[in-house]
Enzyme design. Sequence first.
Site, PDB file in Angstrom:
ATOM      1  N   ASP A 175     -21.611  37.025  28.926  1.00 33.83           N
ATOM      2  CA  ASP A 175     -21.408  35.631  28.005  1.00 33.83           C
ATOM      3  C   ASP A 175     -20.186  35.068  28.760  1.00 33.83           C
ATOM      4  O   ASP A 175     -19.239  35.619  29.255  1.00 33.83           O
ATOM      5  CB  ASP A 175     -21.120  35.719  26.690  1.00 33.83           C
ATOM      6  CG  ASP A 175     -20.946  34.446  25.930  1.00 33.83           C
ATOM      7  OD1 ASP A 175     -21.567  33.619  26.439  1.00 33.83           O
ATOM      8  OD2 ASP A 175     -20.097  34.364  25.156  1.00 33.83           O
ATOM      9  N   SER A 176     -19.844  33.676  29.007  1.00 40.54           N
ATOM     10  CA  SER A 176     -18.894  33.008  29.478  1.00 40.54           C
ATOM     11  C   SER A 176     -17.976  32.803  28.620  1.00 40.54           C
ATOM     12  O   SER A 176     -16.869  32.430  29.294  1.00 40.54           O
ATOM     13  CB  SER A 176     -19.493  31.562  30.056  1.00 40.54           C
ATOM     14  OG  SER A 176     -19.798  30.878  29.132  1.00 40.54           O
ATOM     15  N   THR A 195     -26.657  28.558  28.606  1.00 37.31           N
ATOM     16  CA  THR A 195     -26.676  27.673  29.651  1.00 37.31           C
ATOM     17  C   THR A 195     -27.225  28.457  30.703  1.00 37.31           C
ATOM     18  O   THR A 195     -28.060  28.167  31.467  1.00 37.31           O
ATOM     19  CB  THR A 195     -25.230  27.358  30.042  1.00 37.31           C
ATOM     20  OG1 THR A 195     -24.604  26.723  29.145  1.00 37.31           O
ATOM     21  CG2 THR A 195     -25.411  26.379  31.367  1.00 37.31           C
ATOM     22  N   GLY A 246       5.722  14.895  48.053  1.00 40.99           N
ATOM     23  CA  GLY A 246       4.767  13.874  49.114  1.00 40.99           C
ATOM     24  C   GLY A 246       3.609  13.191  48.212  1.00 40.99           C
ATOM     25  O   GLY A 246       2.686  12.445  48.793  1.00 40.99           O
ATOM     26  N   LYS A 247       3.639  13.528  46.922  1.00 38.99           N
ATOM     27  CA  LYS A 247       2.497  13.075  46.038  1.00 38.99           C
ATOM     28  C   LYS A 247       2.345  11.448  46.168  1.00 38.99           C
ATOM     29  O   LYS A 247       1.396  11.020  46.307  1.00 38.99           O
ATOM     30  CB  LYS A 247       2.457  13.297  44.325  1.00 38.99           C
ATOM     31  CG  LYS A 247       2.694  14.824  43.976  1.00 38.99           C
ATOM     32  CD  LYS A 247       2.378  15.130  42.774  1.00 38.99           C
ATOM     33  CE  LYS A 247       3.597  14.667  41.906  1.00 38.99           C
ATOM     34  NZ  LYS A 247       4.924  15.329  42.473  1.00 38.99           N
ATOM     35  N   THR A 248       3.470  11.033  45.987  1.00 41.90           N
ATOM     36  CA  THR A 248       3.448   9.411  45.612  1.00 41.90           C
ATOM     37  C   THR A 248       3.286   8.686  47.104  1.00 41.90           C
ATOM     38  O   THR A 248       2.263   7.944  47.032  1.00 41.90           O
ATOM     39  CB  THR A 248       4.441   8.803  45.197  1.00 41.90           C
ATOM     40  OG1 THR A 248       4.878   9.393  43.758  1.00 41.90           O
ATOM     41  CG2 THR A 248       4.757   7.415  44.908  1.00 41.90           C
ATOM     42  N   THR A 249       3.827   9.316  47.988  1.00 37.70           N
ATOM     43  CA  THR A 249       3.440   8.648  49.391  1.00 37.70           C
ATOM     44  C   THR A 249       1.993   8.731  49.756  1.00 37.70           C
ATOM     45  O   THR A 249       1.639   7.687  50.296  1.00 37.70           O
ATOM     46  CB  THR A 249       4.531   9.200  50.289  1.00 37.70           C
ATOM     47  OG1 THR A 249       5.877   8.902  50.007  1.00 37.70           O
ATOM     48  CG2 THR A 249       4.356   8.922  51.883  1.00 37.70           C
ATOM     49  N   GLU A 278     -13.020  30.679  18.401  1.00 37.74           N
ATOM     50  CA  GLU A 278     -12.045  31.519  19.123  1.00 37.74           C
ATOM     51  C   GLU A 278     -10.884  31.831  18.544  1.00 37.74           C
ATOM     52  O   GLU A 278      -9.983  32.754  18.824  1.00 37.74           O
ATOM     53  CB  GLU A 278     -12.142  30.751  20.322  1.00 37.74           C
ATOM     54  CG  GLU A 278     -13.238  30.830  21.324  1.00 37.74           C
ATOM     55  CD  GLU A 278     -13.324  29.743  22.335  1.00 37.74           C
ATOM     56  OE1 GLU A 278     -12.267  29.315  22.677  1.00 37.74           O
ATOM     57  OE2 GLU A 278     -14.382  29.594  23.227  1.00 37.74           O
ATOM     58  N   GLY A 297       1.107  18.016  44.208  1.00 31.12           N
ATOM     59  CA  GLY A 297       2.138  18.691  45.345  1.00 31.12           C
ATOM     60  C   GLY A 297       3.340  18.647  44.627  1.00 31.12           C
ATOM     61  O   GLY A 297       3.738  17.886  43.748  1.00 31.12           O
ATOM     62  N   CYS A 299     -25.650  33.767  26.710  1.00 36.48           N
ATOM     63  CA  CYS A 299     -25.065  32.396  27.088  1.00 36.48           C
ATOM     64  C   CYS A 299     -26.254  31.265  27.205  1.00 36.48           C
ATOM     65  O   CYS A 299     -27.285  31.622  27.930  1.00 36.48           O
ATOM     66  CB  CYS A 299     -24.410  32.571  28.368  1.00 36.48           C
ATOM     67  SG  CYS A 299     -23.910  30.981  29.145  1.00 36.48           S
ATOM     68  N   CYS A 304     -25.677  28.339  19.219  1.00 31.05           N
ATOM     69  CA  CYS A 304     -24.277  28.637  19.984  1.00 31.05           C
ATOM     70  C   CYS A 304     -24.237  30.075  19.624  1.00 31.05           C
ATOM     71  O   CYS A 304     -24.038  30.104  18.438  1.00 31.05           O
ATOM     72  CB  CYS A 304     -23.456  27.748  19.749  1.00 31.05           C
ATOM     73  SG  CYS A 304     -21.717  28.360  20.540  1.00 31.05           S
ATOM     74  N   THR A 305     -23.736  31.026  20.229  1.00 28.14           N
ATOM     75  CA  THR A 305     -23.516  32.271  19.973  1.00 28.14           C
ATOM     76  C   THR A 305     -22.271  32.452  18.934  1.00 28.14           C
ATOM     77  O   THR A 305     -21.792  33.509  18.477  1.00 28.14           O
ATOM     78  CB  THR A 305     -23.390  33.165  20.965  1.00 28.14           C
ATOM     79  OG1 THR A 305     -22.388  32.728  21.977  1.00 28.14           O
ATOM     80  CG2 THR A 305     -24.888  33.534  21.307  1.00 28.14           C
ATOM     81  N   HIS A 306     -21.180  31.547  19.124  1.00 29.23           N
ATOM     82  CA  HIS A 306     -20.124  31.265  18.116  1.00 29.23           C
ATOM     83  C   HIS A 306     -20.440  31.085  17.104  1.00 29.23           C
ATOM     84  O   HIS A 306     -19.635  31.666  16.085  1.00 29.23           O
ATOM     85  CB  HIS A 306     -19.251  30.315  18.853  1.00 29.23           C
ATOM     86  CG  HIS A 306     -18.495  30.250  19.909  1.00 29.23           C
ATOM     87  ND1 HIS A 306     -19.076  30.608  21.211  1.00 29.23           N
ATOM     88  CD2 HIS A 306     -17.297  30.805  20.439  1.00 29.23           C
ATOM     89  CE1 HIS A 306     -18.040  30.826  22.310  1.00 29.23           C
ATOM     90  NE2 HIS A 306     -16.914  30.817  21.704  1.00 29.23           N
TER      91      HIS A 306
END
Length: 763
Positions: free
Chosen positions: A6-7, A71, A416-419, A150, A413, A69, A182-184
């Site tokens: 299961d995921s 899906t 350097g993100k804005t530039t 959960e 990052g 699952c 849903c298994t929940h």
Amino acid sequence: MIGVFDSGVGGLSVLRHLWRLAPGVPVLYVADSGRAPYGNRPPEQIRAFGIQIAAYLRRQGTRLLVVACNTSSAVALPEVQEAFGGPVVGMLEPAARAAAHRWQAPGGRVGVLATPTTVASGAYRRALAAAAPHLEVVEEACPEWAPLVEAGRFDGEAVHEAVRRHVGPLVEAGVQGVLLGCTHYPFLRPVIERVLAEEGGATAAAPEAAVLDPAEAVAAEAVRRLSQAGVAIREGEDEGPGSDRFVTSGDPDAFREALERLVGPAHRAAGRAWAGVGPVRWKGSPMAIPTRLASELPASWQGVRVAVIGLGVENLPLVRYLVAHGARVVAADRKSAEEMGPRAEALERLGVRLVLGDSYLDALQEAEVAFVTPGLPKHLPAIEAARRAGVVITGQTDLFMRLCPAPIVGITGSSGKTTTTTLVGRMLRGTGRPVFVGGNIGEPLIERLAEIGPDAWVVLELSSFQLETTGISPHVAVVTNVTPNHLDVHPSMEAYVAAKTRIVAFQGPDDVAVLNGDDPITVEMAGRTAGRVHWFGRRPRRPGAWLEGDRLVAAMTAAGPGDGGEVQELCRRDDIRLRGQHNVQNVLAAATAALCCGTPVEAIRDVARTFEGVPHRLEAVASIDGVLYVNDSIATTPARAIAGLQSFQEPIVLIAGGYDKHLPFDELARVAVERCRHVVLLGQTAGAIERALEQVREETGRAVSHERVASLEQAVAAARQVARPGDVVLLSPACASYDMFRNFEERGARFRQIVRALQEATP
């Protein structure tokens, strides 16, 4: 041995029945820590991951596989069965057959309660149409139920209300019964039965008979298949079950806590024990990367209880959006109404209830979804408690990215993100399509959704704080670099890196990750994305862009036998008007992203040659008596300040220091000793930087003169006294500004004012 895949942790509902029906058979349970947004992954990735798990379980000696699952059962069951090579039981067919058997009367109506992803997929509707064509199907999406389970919340007023909200419409529709898709959801069965009895209708007389738990049908089918294969299912018929085992890609201790919370008593009552295997990493899988607790937001905000925590620039437009879409919003902030001023009045006019002051986090207690302002630590006890209680913790950026109809280029990052974001935005205009730039810079774009069409480009600067509450990745994700930063807010460097990694974590095979090939942390991120990887950096790495001598070049196909791909010149190093090697990297990153988006080379070249930079980033303010004064207030980390120091050949008088983000200054001190004539220190970190400079002197015998001052005005004055013609006075603080200023922009603006006033006063 039975393998159960299961995921999340919902598959435990199947195990509860397997322990009862097959007490003599041990189980190997493969799952994540309940935090993988697996149902939202592309079908190709779901199939690839399912095949890996099936092959793994086969190697472990399991005799039968239960795909718990929905899906995977809908998308990948044939491929999983082929990879496993033995009997495989999925969720849908046993559940549909059980529904057909239970509700046999023609013309009946059955309700299906499932996650929004499962409802949208139509998986149960198709399965029921095949097995029970005499039944009419009414589906209801329940986004908040899985997080409740959960968190171990199986009862209480909030749980009762959440169940009533979705069961009520099915009762009104006249269903004979409900199938838990849903298994929940079987963990909530007592509350569901109670609500059915309260609501009346066709299910009121025997609500326990009106609820179909697919997990029980799946377990019964698994036992039937085991018996056919001659596997002993009762203790005493063989050596007994031994210990059940679990495999998780998350924290084994945290997963063990989830097992105890959900099925601990039932597991002990069955006389069984758990043994952990791992943690493990599944190549290319969504479970191999950090994920959020709950992956799904409500399909509709109508009536949903929402807390918006922090009422700064980003969240005010968010409140307006949520109110306009019917949410019941509580807005919270540490500031008082007086400190909020007109913002508090505007929110009250919207009908929003305000929770202000020191107890502002109390707003989380009754929320179903909480939007948390980016800079607030997500590990605060109140937020962790809300998360455990089933509250979906998210942010405005996550919501915008899910709603945005246009492809998104996201940039993150440590520097350097804005530039880079600004460069990408300008380069993409060369495609001829509308371009919207926002995120961590500019205006929040959530209120401009109506203007953004599928033919546009959206470019977002994404901070680590914004990314840590996202469960979706941009189509093109750019990571400029990762160095220590914000460790005053993130609990560890590992947590900071994990937040940055989320920009690629949820990509699909049609997406692109643009990564710094010179940075070991970003190189490692290549293994955390399902998308195609392109590189940028100082050395050739294809596909991507790199510096070749004094030329910036790119090749957008990988090198192969006899075909290295066409190498195109983007521009010359001297064509770039931005100062510093780090800005060459920024241009390479932006160019790579722009090329991935189909931008003509001519448009990229034009921007690289004409762009002069963003304020507060090595911004030349004035030249006074032959000394250049430079504003690099954006340098809020030592790494950023080092890049600034390395951008000049001239002697430097450095102004550094500020708010303490708990970052090391050792390397900054070594570079300062090499590159500076003098260092002027101020702010909270002045002492720490001074100690780092002294340590360099003790270790190497090399030193640089330095002094401490009390204000930025005194710092500029002290720098002027020391500087000589031909020198550079560089404000590159290596620290945040919060000890003296609201942000780095205010600090840089004040530096600019001081220098220009000095310029005007100079004959």
